[in-house]
Design a protein around this motif. Structure first.
Motif, PDB file in Angstrom:
ATOM      1  N   VAL A 119      22.324  77.225  19.408  1.00 41.44           N
ATOM      2  CA  VAL A 119      23.118  77.895  20.638  1.00 41.44           C
ATOM      3  C   VAL A 119      23.823  76.233  20.638  1.00 41.44           C
ATOM      4  O   VAL A 119      24.006  75.588  20.435  1.00 41.44           O
ATOM      5  CB  VAL A 119      21.526  76.618  21.468  1.00 41.44           C
ATOM      6  N   VAL A 120      24.611  77.315  21.717  1.00 42.89           N
ATOM      7  CA  VAL A 120      26.481  76.721  21.811  1.00 42.89           C
ATOM      8  C   VAL A 120      26.544  76.330  22.868  1.00 42.89           C
ATOM      9  O   VAL A 120      26.357  77.171  24.071  1.00 42.89           O
ATOM     10  CB  VAL A 120      27.586  77.694  21.154  1.00 42.89           C
ATOM     11  N   ASN A 121      26.927  74.752  23.145  1.00 50.38           N
ATOM     12  CA  ASN A 121      26.138  74.655  25.241  1.00 50.38           C
ATOM     13  C   ASN A 121      27.846  74.802  25.492  1.00 50.38           C
ATOM     14  O   ASN A 121      28.595  73.500  24.640  1.00 50.38           O
ATOM     15  CB  ASN A 121      26.126  73.486  24.626  1.00 50.38           C
ATOM     16  N   LYS A 122      29.046  75.473  26.445  1.00 45.72           N
ATOM     17  CA  LYS A 122      29.944  74.912  26.550  1.00 45.72           C
ATOM     18  C   LYS A 122      30.052  74.697  27.996  1.00 45.72           C
ATOM     19  O   LYS A 122      31.098  74.511  28.459  1.00 45.72           O
ATOM     20  CB  LYS A 122      30.719  76.238  26.453  1.00 45.72           C
ATOM     21  N   CYS A 123      29.174  74.211  28.805  1.00 43.12           N
ATOM     22  CA  CYS A 123      28.606  73.543  30.070  1.00 43.12           C
ATOM     23  C   CYS A 123      29.375  72.126  30.393  1.00 43.12           C
ATOM     24  O   CYS A 123      29.562  71.706  28.989  1.00 43.12           O
ATOM     25  CB  CYS A 123      27.719  73.244  30.579  1.00 43.12           C
ATOM     26  N   ASN A 124      30.267  72.078  31.764  1.00 48.88           N
ATOM     27  CA  ASN A 124      30.109  71.184  31.832  1.00 48.88           C
ATOM     28  C   ASN A 124      29.620  70.054  32.307  1.00 48.88           C
ATOM     29  O   ASN A 124      29.473  69.111  33.039  1.00 48.88           O
ATOM     30  CB  ASN A 124      31.582  71.073  32.314  1.00 48.88           C
ATOM     31  N   SER A 125      28.407  70.590  32.748  1.00 50.35           N
ATOM     32  CA  SER A 125      27.228  70.422  33.845  1.00 50.35           C
ATOM     33  C   SER A 125      25.828  69.533  33.028  1.00 50.35           C
ATOM     34  O   SER A 125      25.646  69.612  32.049  1.00 50.35           O
ATOM     35  CB  SER A 125      27.231  71.231  34.403  1.00 50.35           C
ATOM     36  N   ASP A 126      25.265  69.140  33.605  1.00 49.45           N
ATOM     37  CA  ASP A 126      24.238  68.146  33.392  1.00 49.45           C
ATOM     38  C   ASP A 126      23.168  69.461  33.192  1.00 49.45           C
ATOM     39  O   ASP A 126      22.157  69.374  32.373  1.00 49.45           O
ATOM     40  CB  ASP A 126      23.681  67.239  33.607  1.00 49.45           C
ATOM     41  N   PHE A 127      23.225  70.500  34.206  1.00 46.47           N
ATOM     42  CA  PHE A 127      21.970  71.164  34.333  1.00 46.47           C
ATOM     43  C   PHE A 127      22.492  71.925  32.524  1.00 46.47           C
ATOM     44  O   PHE A 127      20.938  72.766  31.913  1.00 46.47           O
ATOM     45  CB  PHE A 127      22.241  72.703  34.998  1.00 46.47           C
ATOM     46  N   GLY A 128      23.490  72.392  32.391  1.00 47.93           N
ATOM     47  CA  GLY A 128      23.189  72.732  31.068  1.00 47.93           C
ATOM     48  C   GLY A 128      22.846  71.591  30.246  1.00 47.93           C
ATOM     49  O   GLY A 128      21.514  72.263  29.050  1.00 47.93           O
TER      50      GLY A 128
END
Length: 214
Positions: A119-128
């Motif tokens: 799983v690659v997390n590219k989110c900038n939010s804490d929701f990610g």
């Protein structure tokens, strides 16, 4: 060689709520085709007891059930088989929308005993990060920010990314070919349960991320 013979991770079952629409059934089939070591169970009008019996036969203790609203997938709940009974876990995700693999002209995954689920997390939010945390409670995967540069890396990558409305987009990729596969999923909210809420509170204290959900 079958999926059951090559599965190095704990297997799990994917199914729907009762009497699902064709679109929801297709969505769950799409997921089964891109998530290694998952099994599809055609729910129909079967009760949770019937699902539990199927899990026992397959030797599986985890299940994810996709629910629907107005014929479209709307949320996913997670269960564990305990003493022959399905017990709902204290976390779930809300699905805002999906695009089926056939609508994107995408294929299914190819995996072997050497394949990894990443799983690659590219989110900038804490929701990610919240979604990352929730899925790690259920799935066995390698958590990444970028795919490692390893020769002959094999498996399936799931990419998280933010959209302009504060949702999370999930898409799947065959690592060997870099081909996008399977459905596209828009997640609008995640409930982490009591354990997850403690993690969420800690994340807020340390200032991780810039956006939040729920």
């Amino acid at each position: 060689m079958t999926e059951r013979q090559i599965a190095p991770y704990e297997k799990f079952l994917l199914t729907t709520s009762r009497d699902p629409s064709p679109r929801t059934r297709s969505f769950v089939r799409d997921l089964t085709r891109v998530i290694p070591w998952s099994f599809h169970f055609t729910r129909g009008s079967c009760s949770l007891k019937d699902v539990a019996d199927e899990l026992a036969i397959l030797g599986i203790i985890r299940a994810m059930i996709v629910h629907e609203r107005k014929g479209n997938p709307s949320r996913a709940t997670f269960y564990k088989l305990v003493d022959g009974e399905l017990i709902e876990r204290d976390y779930r995700v809300r699905i805002k929308g999906i695009t089926l693999a056939r609508e994107l002209n995408r294929g299914r995954s190819v995996f072997t005993s050497e394949s990894k689920f990443r799983v690659v997390n590219k989110c900038n939010s804490d929701f990610g990060e919240q979604l990352y945390t929730m899925l790690s409670l259920f799935f066995d995967f390698n958590k990444e920010r970028e795919l490692p540069r390893i020769p002959d890396l094999k498996g399936i990558a799931v990419y998280f990314s933010d959209d302009e409305e504060g949702n999370i987009i999930l898409e799947f990729q065959q690592i060997e070919t870099k081909e996008m596969i399977g459905p596209k999923i828009v997640i609008s909210d995640v409930y982490l349960g009591k354990k997850g809420e403690a993690i969420r509170s800690l994340m807020k204290i340390i200032g991780l991320g810039s956006k939040s959900k729920g």
